[in-house]
Design an enzyme around this catalytic site. Structure first.
Site, mmCIF file in Angstrom:
data_model
loop_
_atom_site.group_PDB
_atom_site.id
_atom_site.type_symbol
_atom_site.label_atom_id
_atom_site.label_comp_id
_atom_site.label_asym_id
_atom_site.label_seq_id
_atom_site.Cartn_x
_atom_site.Cartn_y
_atom_site.Cartn_z
ATOM 1 N N HIS A 224 0.820 -1.209 0.000
ATOM 2 C CA HIS A 224 0.000 0.000 0.000
ATOM 3 C C HIS A 224 0.855 1.261 0.000
ATOM 4 O O HIS A 224 0.555 2.230 -0.687
ATOM 5 C CB HIS A 224 -0.891 0.023 1.244
ATOM 6 C CG HIS A 224 -1.881 -1.090 1.292
ATOM 7 N ND1 HIS A 224 -3.053 -1.092 0.565
ATOM 8 C CD2 HIS A 224 -1.874 -2.267 1.972
ATOM 9 C CE1 HIS A 224 -3.722 -2.201 0.804
ATOM 10 N NE2 HIS A 224 -3.031 -2.924 1.648
ATOM 11 N N GLU B 144 -10.996 -9.709 -15.117
ATOM 12 C CA GLU B 144 -10.044 -9.577 -14.017
ATOM 13 C C GLU B 144 -9.842 -10.872 -13.242
ATOM 14 O O GLU B 144 -9.116 -10.888 -12.241
ATOM 15 C CB GLU B 144 -10.482 -8.456 -13.069
ATOM 16 C CG GLU B 144 -11.907 -8.581 -12.565
ATOM 17 C CD GLU B 144 -12.357 -7.351 -11.792
ATOM 18 O OE1 GLU B 144 -11.495 -6.582 -11.319
ATOM 19 O OE2 GLU B 144 -13.580 -7.163 -11.655
ATOM 20 N N ASP C 9 -6.131 -7.221 -10.430
ATOM 21 C CA ASP C 9 -6.743 -8.439 -9.894
ATOM 22 C C ASP C 9 -6.448 -9.647 -10.766
ATOM 23 O O ASP C 9 -6.339 -10.769 -10.266
ATOM 24 C CB ASP C 9 -8.254 -8.259 -9.742
ATOM 25 C CG ASP C 9 -8.615 -7.493 -8.475
ATOM 26 O OD1 ASP C 9 -7.712 -7.232 -7.670
ATOM 27 O OD2 ASP C 9 -9.795 -7.150 -8.304
ATOM 28 N N CYS D 298 -7.148 -1.332 -17.983
ATOM 29 C CA CYS D 298 -7.017 -0.409 -16.863
ATOM 30 C C CYS D 298 -6.206 -1.101 -15.777
ATOM 31 O O CYS D 298 -5.926 -2.290 -15.847
ATOM 32 C CB CYS D 298 -8.379 0.033 -16.333
ATOM 33 S SG CYS D 298 -9.487 -1.314 -15.890
#
Length: 624
Positions: A238, A483, A507, A554
């Protein structure tokens, strides 16, 4: 929500002028217990090697960030004082709750992936803080064990963390780190220890610490903080994602860093080569000042591309659109030159509240965004919460899944609770009356899900027409996110049912390789160039093109110029990314030829070794 917390990895990062391929000779890998090379010395200068996770050059004085750990001293308390200790704990927990909510509000000011990552992380911390197990566990330890509140908190969080850590599943095992973060926050309130503060610092300050958490990063103002470095951390956590989104140069996983720095010393953070240089020589400092100035000029030059098309040298035009999290990001998308919104994450309407937004509220918010794009296309993704992406308003439906990443989420939740989808569809159709709208379904795995969703969309449209409500006419195209591997492998069938594809690389990589990129124990295995990932992407693209359906990409791969040649060569004609990444991608596309990119893609897709694929891409990019 992918984990953060304290990683125990000590990682060696090889210096390189590009982002490293994790498969190449261990470069860029974050491995527990790896001590790494000692810093190089030249006089008083010390050069540390780590992982360059966010590009750029920062030069400034060092500010040491204190460790998030707090050590609790245990002592016995008389029976008559036990209730007082319980009340001390409750007050500290309530203060922690206020602190997290304040941070959560601040998270809404960020853009792109950083807003999403930090928002979900803080939401999970709030859930943990308010959990009955933690609250009752601490109270019981105080009353039954007659121990002070600090010790009770420490014992309880270590007990909960140990349960998670003993699990075989890496995703669940990683939750222990977040439990400790929540516990340390309570302990700091109990001991009245100061939290990290980056206020009143000199402009350009370099933050250095053992472990820079996402919550720490949320407190960094890019106008004040030049960059940061830490002894722990990995390239896909993160903190790294937020650093890239904020545009802060960052180097993580730097062995021995804290032993070699002191507050106020001049330091250089080279986020491209993964270097931290303390007490640089005059020659080194002059060199990096020139590099920093050159990068600033290059950034200004990229700004001039705003109104130019993303066209290759041989005339192939690629549409570049922006991923948006919040309505406030519209201006940033316009400044970057985005031709539309390729992915609007609608979760912002559901987060940080205890109720569900109604049709009127959603229609108003979405309509504002559609009008703001002034006729440019807007792709609205339906609700993607569930699993690790918690929304308190949906708590009754989420349950307590064993593995949230594989549980009730995204389209599965929307179809199980159809009133959620009906309300979203109604709002989207109403917003579509104000401009060009497409609707995107997340986490699709079967044709049946698309058919069921389309039936609901048609039913909602008929109801609005009967009521005399203005809606999009004709109905917006209905697309699917590719995904998960099952969707990519079933792309031929999906292409006959859906109106367009959007390939979500984040993902898709995670599910294909069974890797949580935020879990630093295994983050080095998260590899966008794994042959299985590329073949799934190719399969989905080819299926869309054969069926004459638009296909976009994306996710972080779309916003990385290193991969632009690969997508152009595979036949993608639309990329969607964070607004800040768009100028660099446009610049790379304008310097390449599509015919050469096609030959590159054909060569790359047949390779068995990710390292060889990376070398092909880097050699191509050096020539353009």
């Amino acid at each position: 929500m992918k984990t953060s917390g304290k990683a125990k990895s000590k990682s060696k990062g090889k210096a390189a002028s590009r982002r490293r391929d994790p498969s190449e000779s261990g470069a860029g890998q974050s491995r527990p217990g790896q001590s790494g090379p000692p810093p190089r010395r030249r006089g008083s200068e010390r050069v540390f090697e780590g992982l360059g996770v966010s590009p750029g050059i920062a030069i400034g004085p060092i500010h040491l960030s204190e460790s998030t750990e707090v050590h609790a001293v245990e002592y016995q308390v008389p029976a008559g004082r036990a209730q007082g200790e319980v009340e001390r704990f409750q007050a500290a927990a309530e203060k922690a709750l206020r602190q997290l909510k304040k941070l959560r509000r601040k998270a809404s000011e960020f853009h792109g992936a950083s807003a999403e990552e930090l928002g979900y992380l803080l939401e999970a911390h709030l859930q943990m803080l308010q959990s009955t197990r933690l609250q009752e566990g601490v109270r019981r330890r105080i009353v039954d064990g007659r121990i002070n509140a600090e010790s009770a908190v420490m014992r309880e969080i270590e007990g909960i963390a140990a349960v998670f850590g003993a699990m075989d599943d890496a995703y669940l095992a990683s939750r222990g780190k977040e439990v400790r973060e929540v516990g340390y926050r309570i302990l700091r309130n109990l001991t009245e220890a100061n939290f990290t503060s980056f206020r009143d610092l000199e402009a350009g300050t370099i933050i250095v610490g053992e472990d820079i958490t996402p919550a720490d990063t949320a407190l960094m103002d890019p106008k004040v903080i030049g960059g940061f470095a830490s002894a722990l951390g990995g390239a896909e956590g993160h903190t790294a994602i937020m650093a890239r989104s904020l545009g802060l140069p960052a180097v993580l996983g730097v062995p021995g860093l804290l032993a070699g720095v002191e507050p106020g010393a001049t330091a250089i953070v080279d986020g491209d080569q993964g270097l931290v240089i303390v007490h640089p020589t005059k020659r080194r400092l002059a060199h990096y000042q020139k590099v920093r100035d050159r990068l600033a000029r290059a950034s200004a030059a990229l700004g001039k591309l705003r109104n130019l098309p993303a066209a290759t040298r041989d005339g192939r035009v690629i549409g570049l659109q922006a991923n948006l999290e919040l309505p406030s990001e519209l201006e940033q998308a316009a400044v970057s030159g985005a031709e539309g919104i390729g992915l609007l994450r609608t979760e912002f309407m559901f987060m940080n509240r205890d109720d569900l937004p109604g049709e009127e509220e959603q229609a108003r918010l979405l309509g504002r965004i559609v009008k703001g794009m002034e006729g440019r296309p807007v792709t609205l993704r339906t609700l993607d919460v569930g699993g690790e992406k918690l929304a308190s308003a949906l708590g009754d439906h989420l349950g307590n899944p064993v593995n949230p990443a594989l549980g009730l989420r995204a389209i599965r939740l929307s179809l199980k609770v159809p009133e959620l989808l009906e309300t979203q569809f109604a709002a989207m159709l109403r917003a579509g009356a104000l401009g060009h709208v497409r609707i995107l379904l997340p986490m699709i795995s079967s044709v049946e899900e698309v058919r069921d969703a389309r039936a609901i969309l048609n039913r909602v449209a008929a109801r609005l027409v009967r009521q005399g409500v203005a809606i999009a006419d004709p109905l917006p195209p209905l697309g699917v996110m590719i995904e998960i591997p099952g969707a990519a492998l079933a792309a031929d069938s999906l292409a006959r049912e859906a109106d367009f594809f959007a390939i979500g690389t984040n993902d898709l990589i995670m599910y294909t390789l069974a890797i949580d990129r935020g879990e630093e124990q295994v983050a080095h295995l998260y590899n966008p160039l794994h042959p299985a990932v590329l073949r799934l992407i190719q399969f989905a693209i080819d299926a869309a093109l054969r069926n004459d359906k638009p296909v976009s990409v994306c996710g972080e791969m779309a916003g990385d110029p290193r991969y632009s040649c690969l997508f152009v060569g595979l036949g993608v004609r639309e990329l969607s990314m964070g607004p800040k990444a768009l100028p660099r991608v446009k610049d790379r596309i304008r310097k390449m030829e599509s015919t050469a990119a096609t030959q590159l893609a054909l060569s790359a897709i047949i390779q068995r070794d990710p390292g060889e694929i990376g070398k092909l891409l880097d050699a191509f990019n050096l020539e353009v």
